[in-house]
Motif scaffolding. Structure first.
Motif, PDB file in Angstrom:
ATOM      1  N   PHE A  12      -3.781   9.844   0.847  1.00  0.00           N
ATOM      2  CA  PHE A  12      -4.337   8.517   0.558  1.00  0.00           C
ATOM      3  C   PHE A  12      -3.237   7.588   0.043  1.00  0.00           C
ATOM      4  N   GLY A  13      -3.117   6.417   0.663  1.00  0.00           N
ATOM      5  CA  GLY A  13      -2.034   5.478   0.312  1.00  0.00           C
ATOM      6  C   GLY A  13      -0.799   5.831   1.112  1.00  0.00           C
ATOM      7  N   ALA A  14      -1.026   6.178   2.401  1.00  0.00           N
ATOM      8  CA  ALA A  14       0.039   6.792   3.205  1.00  0.00           C
ATOM      9  C   ALA A  14       0.776   5.811   4.096  1.00  0.00           C
ATOM     10  N   GLY A  15       0.791   4.529   3.730  1.00  0.00           N
ATOM     11  CA  GLY A  15       1.586   3.574   4.505  1.00  0.00           C
ATOM     12  C   GLY A  15       3.054   3.940   4.391  1.00  0.00           C
ATOM     13  N   PRO A  16       3.885   3.289   5.233  1.00  0.00           N
ATOM     14  CA  PRO A  16       5.324   3.598   5.201  1.00  0.00           C
ATOM     15  C   PRO A  16       5.825   3.387   3.776  1.00  0.00           C
ATOM     16  N   ASN A  17       6.776   4.042   3.328  1.00  0.00           N
ATOM     17  CA  ASN A  17       7.334   4.085   1.963  1.00  0.00           C
ATOM     18  C   ASN A  17       7.058   5.473   1.426  1.00  0.00           C
ATOM     19  N   ILE A  18       6.588   5.548   0.184  1.00  0.00           N
ATOM     20  CA  ILE A  18       6.469   6.871  -0.440  1.00  0.00           C
ATOM     21  C   ILE A  18       5.393   7.719   0.263  1.00  0.00           C
ATOM     22  N   THR A  61      -8.662   4.407   8.267  1.00  0.00           N
ATOM     23  CA  THR A  61      -8.560   3.202   7.449  1.00  0.00           C
ATOM     24  C   THR A  61      -9.680   3.253   6.423  1.00  0.00           C
ATOM     25  N   GLY A  62      -9.320   3.251   5.153  1.00  0.00           N
ATOM     26  CA  GLY A  62     -10.363   3.312   4.140  1.00  0.00           C
ATOM     27  C   GLY A  62      -9.802   3.111   2.747  1.00  0.00           C
ATOM     28  N   ASP A  63     -10.721   2.802   1.843  1.00  0.00           N
ATOM     29  CA  ASP A  63     -10.376   2.507   0.454  1.00  0.00           C
ATOM     30  C   ASP A  63     -10.655   3.757  -0.391  1.00  0.00           C
ATOM     31  N   ASN A  89      -2.831  11.958  -3.325  1.00  0.00           N
ATOM     32  CA  ASN A  89      -3.394  10.633  -3.607  1.00  0.00           C
ATOM     33  C   ASN A  89      -2.452   9.774  -4.440  1.00  0.00           C
ATOM     34  N   MET A  90      -2.279   8.540  -4.004  1.00  0.00           N
ATOM     35  CA  MET A  90      -1.458   7.605  -4.786  1.00  0.00           C
ATOM     36  C   MET A  90      -2.044   6.198  -4.743  1.00  0.00           C
ATOM     37  N   ALA A  91      -3.331   6.082  -4.347  1.00  0.00           N
ATOM     38  CA  ALA A  91      -3.930   4.767  -4.122  1.00  0.00           C
ATOM     39  C   ALA A  91      -4.298   4.077  -5.430  1.00  0.00           C
ATOM     40  N   GLY A  92      -4.133   2.765  -5.433  1.00  0.00           N
ATOM     41  CA  GLY A  92      -4.542   1.983  -6.603  1.00  0.00           C
ATOM     42  C   GLY A  92      -3.905   0.617  -6.597  1.00  0.00           C
ATOM     43  N   LYS A  93      -4.334  -0.186  -7.546  1.00  0.00           N
ATOM     44  CA  LYS A  93      -3.879  -1.575  -7.617  1.00  0.00           C
ATOM     45  C   LYS A  93      -3.046  -1.776  -8.889  1.00  0.00           C
ATOM     46  N   HIS A 140      -1.715  14.311  -7.366  1.00  0.00           N
ATOM     47  CA  HIS A 140      -1.796  12.876  -7.623  1.00  0.00           C
ATOM     48  C   HIS A 140      -0.413  12.360  -8.028  1.00  0.00           C
ATOM     49  N   LEU A 141      -0.103  11.169  -7.545  1.00  0.00           N
ATOM     50  CA  LEU A 141       1.199  10.583  -7.852  1.00  0.00           C
ATOM     51  C   LEU A 141       1.070   9.650  -9.052  1.00  0.00           C
ATOM     52  N   LEU A 142       1.901   9.890 -10.044  1.00  0.00           N
ATOM     53  CA  LEU A 142       1.857   9.062 -11.259  1.00  0.00           C
ATOM     54  C   LEU A 142       3.030   8.083 -11.252  1.00  0.00           C
ATOM     55  N   SER A 143       3.486   7.744 -12.433  1.00  0.00           N
ATOM     56  CA  SER A 143       4.661   6.897 -12.636  1.00  0.00           C
ATOM     57  C   SER A 143       5.122   7.229 -14.045  1.00  0.00           C
ATOM     58  N   THR A 144       6.394   7.041 -14.323  1.00  0.00           N
ATOM     59  CA  THR A 144       6.901   7.347 -15.667  1.00  0.00           C
ATOM     60  C   THR A 144       6.056   6.661 -16.735  1.00  0.00           C
ATOM     61  N   ALA A 155      -1.877  -2.404 -18.174  1.00  0.00           N
ATOM     62  CA  ALA A 155      -2.944  -2.007 -17.247  1.00  0.00           C
ATOM     63  C   ALA A 155      -2.480  -0.834 -16.375  1.00  0.00           C
ATOM     64  N   TYR A 156      -1.253  -0.944 -15.850  1.00  0.00           N
ATOM     65  CA  TYR A 156      -0.713   0.109 -14.981  1.00  0.00           C
ATOM     66  C   TYR A 156      -0.531   1.411 -15.780  1.00  0.00           C
ATOM     67  N   ALA A 157       0.026   1.283 -16.997  1.00  0.00           N
ATOM     68  CA  ALA A 157       0.274   2.467 -17.831  1.00  0.00           C
ATOM     69  C   ALA A 157      -1.045   3.154 -18.197  1.00  0.00           C
ATOM     70  N   CYS A 187      10.226   7.971 -11.438  1.00  0.00           N
ATOM     71  CA  CYS A 187      10.551   6.701 -12.104  1.00  0.00           C
ATOM     72  C   CYS A 187      10.785   5.694 -10.980  1.00  0.00           C
ATOM     73  N   SER A 188      11.372   4.539 -11.265  1.00  0.00           N
ATOM     74  CA  SER A 188      11.537   3.513 -10.220  1.00  0.00           C
ATOM     75  C   SER A 188      12.255   4.096  -9.012  1.00  0.00           C
ATOM     76  N   VAL A 189      11.697   3.845  -7.851  1.00  0.00           N
ATOM     77  CA  VAL A 189      12.210   4.475  -6.638  1.00  0.00           C
ATOM     78  C   VAL A 189      13.249   3.556  -5.996  1.00  0.00           C
ATOM     79  N   GLU A 190      14.303   4.179  -5.457  1.00  0.00           N
ATOM     80  CA  GLU A 190      15.487   3.433  -5.033  1.00  0.00           C
ATOM     81  C   GLU A 190      15.201   2.272  -4.081  1.00  0.00           C
ATOM     82  N   HIS A 191      14.374   2.514  -3.038  1.00  0.00           N
ATOM     83  CA  HIS A 191      14.247   1.481  -2.011  1.00  0.00           C
ATOM     84  C   HIS A 191      13.636   0.192  -2.557  1.00  0.00           C
ATOM     85  N   GLN A 192      12.849   0.289  -3.616  1.00  0.00           N
ATOM     86  CA  GLN A 192      12.238  -0.917  -4.172  1.00  0.00           C
ATOM     87  C   GLN A 192      13.263  -1.762  -4.927  1.00  0.00           C
ATOM     88  N   LEU A 193      14.424  -1.165  -5.195  1.00  0.00           N
ATOM     89  CA  LEU A 193      15.407  -1.859  -6.020  1.00  0.00           C
ATOM     90  C   LEU A 193      16.579  -2.405  -5.222  1.00  0.00           C
TER      91      LEU A 193
HETATM   92  N1  LIG Z   1       7.848   2.278  -5.839  1.00  0.00           N
HETATM   93  C1  LIG Z   1       8.163   2.754  -7.039  1.00  0.00           C
HETATM   94  O1  LIG Z   1       9.231   2.474  -7.614  1.00  0.00           O
HETATM   95  C2  LIG Z   1       7.184   3.692  -7.724  1.00  0.00           C
HETATM   96  C3  LIG Z   1       7.569   4.310  -8.924  1.00  0.00           C
HETATM   97  C4  LIG Z   1       6.677   5.177  -9.547  1.00  0.00           C
HETATM   98  C5  LIG Z   1       5.439   5.429  -8.984  1.00  0.00           C
HETATM   99  N2  LIG Z   1       5.082   4.809  -7.831  1.00  0.00           N
HETATM  100  C6  LIG Z   1       3.765   5.097  -7.250  1.00  0.00           C
HETATM  101  O2  LIG Z   1       3.919   5.537  -5.924  1.00  0.00           O
HETATM  102  C7  LIG Z   1       2.783   5.174  -5.157  1.00  0.00           C
HETATM  103  C8  LIG Z   1       3.219   4.507  -3.861  1.00  0.00           C
HETATM  104  O3  LIG Z   1       4.070   3.444  -4.180  1.00  0.00           O
HETATM  105  P1  LIG Z   1       4.857   2.612  -3.062  1.00  0.00           P
HETATM  106  O4  LIG Z   1       6.010   1.990  -3.732  1.00  0.00           O
HETATM  107  O5  LIG Z   1       5.078   3.427  -1.828  1.00  0.00           O
HETATM  108  O6  LIG Z   1       3.790   1.477  -2.828  1.00  0.00           O
HETATM  109  P2  LIG Z   1       3.331   0.759  -1.498  1.00  0.00           P
HETATM  110  O7  LIG Z   1       2.602  -0.468  -1.946  1.00  0.00           O
HETATM  111  O8  LIG Z   1       4.458   0.601  -0.540  1.00  0.00           O
HETATM  112  O9  LIG Z   1       2.307   1.804  -0.884  1.00  0.00           O
HETATM  113  C9  LIG Z   1       1.036   2.025  -1.426  1.00  0.00           C
HETATM  114  C10 LIG Z   1       0.097   2.227  -0.261  1.00  0.00           C
HETATM  115  O10 LIG Z   1      -1.195   2.510  -0.788  1.00  0.00           O
HETATM  116  C11 LIG Z   1      -2.133   1.737  -0.082  1.00  0.00           C
HETATM  117  N3  LIG Z   1      -3.297   1.539  -0.954  1.00  0.00           N
HETATM  118  C12 LIG Z   1      -3.368   0.762  -2.060  1.00  0.00           C
HETATM  119  N4  LIG Z   1      -4.592   0.829  -2.576  1.00  0.00           N
HETATM  120  C13 LIG Z   1      -5.311   1.665  -1.773  1.00  0.00           C
HETATM  121  C14 LIG Z   1      -6.658   2.119  -1.794  1.00  0.00           C
HETATM  122  N5  LIG Z   1      -7.504   1.724  -2.738  1.00  0.00           N
HETATM  123  N6  LIG Z   1      -7.054   2.992  -0.844  1.00  0.00           N
HETATM  124  C15 LIG Z   1      -6.197   3.414   0.127  1.00  0.00           C
HETATM  125  N7  LIG Z   1      -4.919   2.998   0.194  1.00  0.00           N
HETATM  126  C16 LIG Z   1      -4.490   2.138  -0.747  1.00  0.00           C
HETATM  127  C17 LIG Z   1      -1.418   0.438   0.269  1.00  0.00           C
HETATM  128  O11 LIG Z   1      -2.009  -0.239   1.356  1.00  0.00           O
HETATM  129  C18 LIG Z   1      -0.017   0.965   0.594  1.00  0.00           C
HETATM  130  O12 LIG Z   1       0.144   1.289   1.979  1.00  0.00           O
HETATM  131  C19 LIG Z   1       1.906   4.330  -6.075  1.00  0.00           C
HETATM  132  O13 LIG Z   1       0.900   5.155  -6.642  1.00  0.00           O
HETATM  133  C20 LIG Z   1       2.874   3.882  -7.167  1.00  0.00           C
HETATM  134  O14 LIG Z   1       2.204   3.631  -8.378  1.00  0.00           O
HETATM  135  C21 LIG Z   1       5.930   3.938  -7.182  1.00  0.00           C
END
Ligand SMILES: NC(=O)c1ccc[n+]([C@@H]2O[C@H](COP(=O)([O-])OP(=O)(O)OC[C@H]3O[C@@H](n4cnc5c(N)ncnc54)[C@H](O)[C@@H]3O)[C@@H](O)[C@H]2O)c1
Length: 304
Positions: A12-18, A61-63, A89-93, A140-144, A155-157, A187-193
């Motif tokens: 869940f939350g499997a778009g390109p990136n993590i 495709t789903g929430d 699972n890593m989905a959330g806002k 489940h995927l967290l964050s530091t 809110a995120y923490a 912790c913060s992932v390289e590509h985002q920086l």
């Molecule tokens: N990027 C970082 O530096 C970082 C660091 C620590 C933790 N994380 C965690 O890693 C995870 C992925 O991060 P990312 O940087 O790849 O983000 P991203 O925004 O590139 O990817 C997240 C994906 O989840 C999907 N998504 C969001 N809400 C959803 C929902 N309710 N149902 C289904 N899909 C949903 C989005 O459409 C997106 O494709 C997140 O949980 C984030 O908190 C990221």
């Protein structure tokens, strides 16, 4: 290869990136993956990448915070493969704001989203695993920030800390069925920086992050014992391990993927001793897509 052969995975939350990188690494290890994302184009891209590489993948495709949609994702995977072994699972806002300016609607959305996705994905997958007699693995995927207070991130923490304890509690509820629940903390992932690191390295000023002015990328890098930020592939390897039978006696744990950040003595700045330098770091950056090396992030001549 073959570490997940014969298993079926829901990401869940499997778009390109993590998430996409995790989905691909699981498929490469032999799992049939159902790539789930709220964004159809994101799910499609990851699914197509995996298929084009010869992996087994389908898209959904789903929430992940919507009960009916999570249930149908679980059912779709069972329909396609006859089983469900792995949930990632890593989905959330995410919402960034100081507590002083916190908007209550944004607070509710962020704080509820990650733990709700955590509960629904765990609950519906586990119910099906129990019916099918499968001793599955849920990750489940967290964050530091799940483990510390972070400014502008209440809110995120709170959301990620909630997800951490949801996972630990689920591990206890599901242990009698042999279902394991664990977490991974990057912790913060390289590509985002990349972009910000480049501009800071070029200017040499290491501007403070606007939303979180307490530290800069340079300070951040200097405080990581291994002297580098994690990459999506680092997170994917930890997830593959937790998904596989290699970790069959591990439940309720959190694996930090943070270069040692969380376990160092807080006041120690290893970068000051090792001389880690953000200009050198930026110069050596490689673009990784789904864990594959695509060459330098910043071409030759475009030097910081
Ligand atoms: N990027 C970082 O530096 C970082 C660091 C620590 C933790 N994380 C965690 O890693 C995870 C992925 O991060 P990312 O940087 O790849 O983000 P991203 O925004 O590139 O990817 C997240 C994906 O989840 C999907 N998504 C969001 N809400 C959803 C929902 N309710 N149902 C289904 N899909 C949903 C989005 O459409 C997106 O494709 C997140 O949980 C984030 O908190 C990221």
């Amino acid at each position: 290869m073959d570490r997940l052969k014969g298993k079926s995975a829901l990401v869940f939350g499997a778009g390109p990136n993590i998430g996409g990188t995790i989905a691909w690494f699981m498929a490469r290890e032999g799992a049939h993956v159902l790539v789930c994302d709220i964004n159809e184009a994101a799910a499609k891209e990851t699914c197509e990448f995996i298929r084009q590489k010869g992996g087994m993948a389908d898209q959904f495709t789903g929430d992940a915070t919507n009960e009916a949609q999570v249930k149908s994702a679980v059912e779709q995977l069972v329909l396609l493969t006859g089983r469900i072994d792995i949930v990632m699972n890593m989905a959330g806002k995410v919402h960034w704001s100081s507590v002083l300016d916190m908007d209550i609607d944004q607070w509710r959305e962020a704080v509820l989203s990650f733990p709700t996705a955590g509960l629904l994905t765990t609950q519906h997958a586990a119910r099906r695993m129990i019916e099918l007699g499968i001793e599955g693995s849920i990750i489940h995927l967290l964050s530091t920030t799940a483990h510390f207070g972070q400014s502008e991130a209440a809110a995120y923490a709170t959301a990620k800390a909630g997800l951490l304890n949801l996972a630990r509690s689920a591990a206890m509820d599901l242990a009698e069925y042999g279902i394991r629940v664990n977490t991974v903390t990057p912790c913060s992932v390289e590509h985002q920086l990349w972009t910000r690191m480049k501009s800071e390295a070029e200017s040499g000023t290491f501007e403070r992050v606007k939303a979180r002015p307490q530290y800069s990328r340079d300070d951040y890098l200097k405080s990581i014992p291994l002297g580098r930020f994690p990459r999506a592939s680092d997170i994917a390897w930890a997830s593959v391990f937790l998904a596989s039978d290699e970790s069959s006696c591990i439940t309720g744990v959190d694996i930090p993927v943070d270069g040692g950040l969380r376990h160092k003595y807080p006041t120690w700045r290893p970068g000051d001793i090792s001389g880690v330098n953000i200009q050198d770091y930026v110069r050596k950056l490689r673009r990784l897509e789904y864990g594959e090396d695509k060459g330098p992030v910043f071409p030759e001549g475009d030097k910081p």
